[in-house]
Design an enzyme around this catalytic site. Structure first.
Site, PDB file in Angstrom:
ATOM      1  N   LYS A 108     -12.360  -1.882   6.847  1.00  0.00           N
ATOM      2  CA  LYS A 108     -11.640  -2.802   7.722  1.00  0.00           C
ATOM      3  C   LYS A 108     -12.120  -2.656   9.169  1.00  0.00           C
ATOM      4  O   LYS A 108     -12.595  -3.605   9.748  1.00  0.00           O
ATOM      5  CB  LYS A 108     -10.136  -2.577   7.624  1.00  0.00           C
ATOM      6  CG  LYS A 108      -9.526  -3.300   6.420  1.00  0.00           C
ATOM      7  CD  LYS A 108      -9.073  -2.396   5.336  1.00  0.00           C
ATOM      8  CE  LYS A 108      -8.628  -3.160   4.097  1.00  0.00           C
ATOM      9  NZ  LYS A 108      -7.909  -2.285   3.176  1.00  0.00           N
TER      10      LYS A 108
ATOM     11  N   ASP B   2      -1.682   6.521   6.387  1.00  0.00           N
ATOM     12  CA  ASP B   2      -2.752   5.651   5.913  1.00  0.00           C
ATOM     13  C   ASP B   2      -3.047   4.675   7.053  1.00  0.00           C
ATOM     14  O   ASP B   2      -2.247   3.791   7.339  1.00  0.00           O
ATOM     15  CB  ASP B   2      -2.275   4.906   4.652  1.00  0.00           C
ATOM     16  CG  ASP B   2      -3.287   3.871   4.160  1.00  0.00           C
ATOM     17  OD1 ASP B   2      -4.348   3.710   4.794  1.00  0.00           O
ATOM     18  OD2 ASP B   2      -2.997   3.217   3.133  1.00  0.00           O
TER      19      ASP B   2
ATOM     20  N   TRP C 106       0.836  -1.210   0.000  1.00  0.00           N
ATOM     21  CA  TRP C 106       0.000   0.000   0.000  1.00  0.00           C
ATOM     22  C   TRP C 106       0.866   1.254   0.000  1.00  0.00           C
ATOM     23  O   TRP C 106       0.538   2.233  -0.671  1.00  0.00           O
ATOM     24  CB  TRP C 106      -0.972   0.003   1.179  1.00  0.00           C
ATOM     25  CG  TRP C 106      -1.979  -1.106   1.093  1.00  0.00           C
ATOM     26  CD1 TRP C 106      -2.128  -2.150   1.954  1.00  0.00           C
ATOM     27  CD2 TRP C 106      -2.971  -1.304   0.067  1.00  0.00           C
ATOM     28  NE1 TRP C 106      -3.145  -2.978   1.534  1.00  0.00           N
ATOM     29  CE2 TRP C 106      -3.678  -2.482   0.385  1.00  0.00           C
ATOM     30  CE3 TRP C 106      -3.332  -0.596  -1.090  1.00  0.00           C
ATOM     31  CZ2 TRP C 106      -4.724  -2.972  -0.406  1.00  0.00           C
ATOM     32  CZ3 TRP C 106      -4.366  -1.075  -1.885  1.00  0.00           C
ATOM     33  CH2 TRP C 106      -5.047  -2.251  -1.539  1.00  0.00           C
TER      34      TRP C 106
END
Ligand SMILES: *Cc1c(COP(=O)(O)O)cnc(C)c1O
Length: 364
Positions: free
Chosen positions: A199, A175, A105
């Site tokens: 999530k 993030d 990511w």
């Protein structure tokens, strides 16, 4: 499976939601608050929705102790659009931004930034197959950087930052898609925190952005309206139609977290849950091999391998037959992964621990 039998859900995202939240949503689905309609069917300018929207903002603010000099935004496009929006707003051709690489990511975030300005690697653990978080002293950045970016929890590799670098006047951007609300954090350490909801926060479709107000004012104004943080901040995330049902669900999840006792309690529970599974790995004499180095281990995504792919296949097939869902590793790395987000109950982790013990006994 009968309708009320819940799976042992270890999905990486979208992932488990609290049963209480799903049941409340079900109850309110066709007639929200006596309105005669679903939240999904009403105007985003209505009084009922307005309350839902502002309650979600206020609950998040309270849970994370977000100071008044931050704006809380509900956007769309996932965490992935933030990879682009951040450099679009804060990086120009003449500026440099530093990215700490701890997994796929962060690599993706860096790739977007290179389109807008000079984006450089401040530190990377790729040579170690992303098994660890870099030590804070090894992070290279300059006081003139537009920002420093990191990924607080690496969903795919199963590593997590325990403490964050102090970047001084350079805004630190994180993030937090896969560990927001899993533990208390000090929001003041960050210029921006962002997270896709699917999530730990709710269903997919909402992206939460927590951004310092002075940064919004400094942002590049020569970009499309919808991609400016200022557009959304000025209109309380109601410039255009927000993902109303997602925001409603987010509000309910936040309410659930509050009722659990807040983030300290949630963190303790997450530590207990992860320990069941890490203990099996550590006590397996190498039958299960954890991917992350112990001091970098994530409380949210537990990654491990077995001796060979054949045995892994068997493990995943047997687990599936026993009612466990989502234990396959990310398609880019293989292996196994148990995602133990906030809404995954302790009982599911104990059941997985027991299953892993039994599987080892049978196959070693
Ligand atoms: C899942 C995930 C993303 C991608 O999120 P989308 O909402 O699908 O764009 C980004 N970063 C991290 C850390 C993630 O876990």
């Amino acid at each position: 499976m009968s309708t009320n039998k819940r799976a042992y859900n270890f999905n990486a995202g979208p992932s488990a939601l609290p049963l209480e939240v799903l049941e409340k949503a079900q109850q309110e689905l066709v007639n929200y608050n006596g309105s005669g309609m679903s939240i999904m069917e009403m105007s985003h300018r209505s009084k009922d929705y307005d309350e839902v929207h502002n309650n979600a903002i206020n609950r998040l603010k309270k849970l994370l102790s977000i100071p008044d000099n931050y704006e809380i935004l509900f956007l769309q496009g996932g965490a992935s659009l933030q990879f682009s929006m951040i450099p679009m707003n804060f990086l120009t051709k003449d500026k440099t931004a530093s990215y700490i690489l701890t997994g796929s990511w962060s690599e993706k975030a860096l790739k977007e930034a290179t389109l807008f300005g000079n984006a450089v690697v401040a530190s990377s653990t790729k040579d170690n197959e992303y098994r660890n978080i870099p030590s804070i002293e090894d992070i290279q950045f300059n006081a003139s950087d537009a920002y420093v970016h990191l990924t607080s929890n690496n969903t795919i590799y199963g590593t997590q930052w325990k403490e964050f670098p102090n970047t001084g006047d350079v805004p630190l951007i994180a993030d937090m898609s896969s560990d927001i609300l899993s533990r208390p954090i000090d929001v003041n350490q960050f210029g921006i925190i962002y997270a896709g909801a699917q999530k730990n926060l709710g269903p997919s479709g909402v992206t939460v952005v927590i951004i310092r107000k002075d940064l919004i004012e400094q942002a590049n104004s020569e970009i499309p309206t919808m991609l400016k943080y200022k557009t959304h901040a000025d209109k309380n995330s109601l410039y255009n139609t927000p993902p109303t049902f997602g925001v409603y669900m987010l509000g309910e999840v936040l309410n659930w977290v509050e009722n659990q006792g807040g983030l300290e309690t949630i963190q303790k529970r997450n530590e207990e849950k992860a320990k069941y599974i890490y203990d099996v790995i550590d006590e397996s004499n190498g039958f299960y091999k954890g991917h992350a180095e112990p001091n970098s281990r994530s409380l949210m995504n537990i990654t491990f391998r077995l001796a060979d792919e054949e045995l892994e296949k068997q493990f995943l097939a047997d687990a599936k037959a026993a009612g466990f869902v989502g234990l396959n590793g990310h398609r880019s790395v293989g292996g196994c992964r148990a995602s133990t987000y906030n809404a995954v109950p302790i009982e599911a982790c104990i059941a997985l621990r027991d299953f892993m013990y039994e599987f080892q006994k049978k196959h070693q």
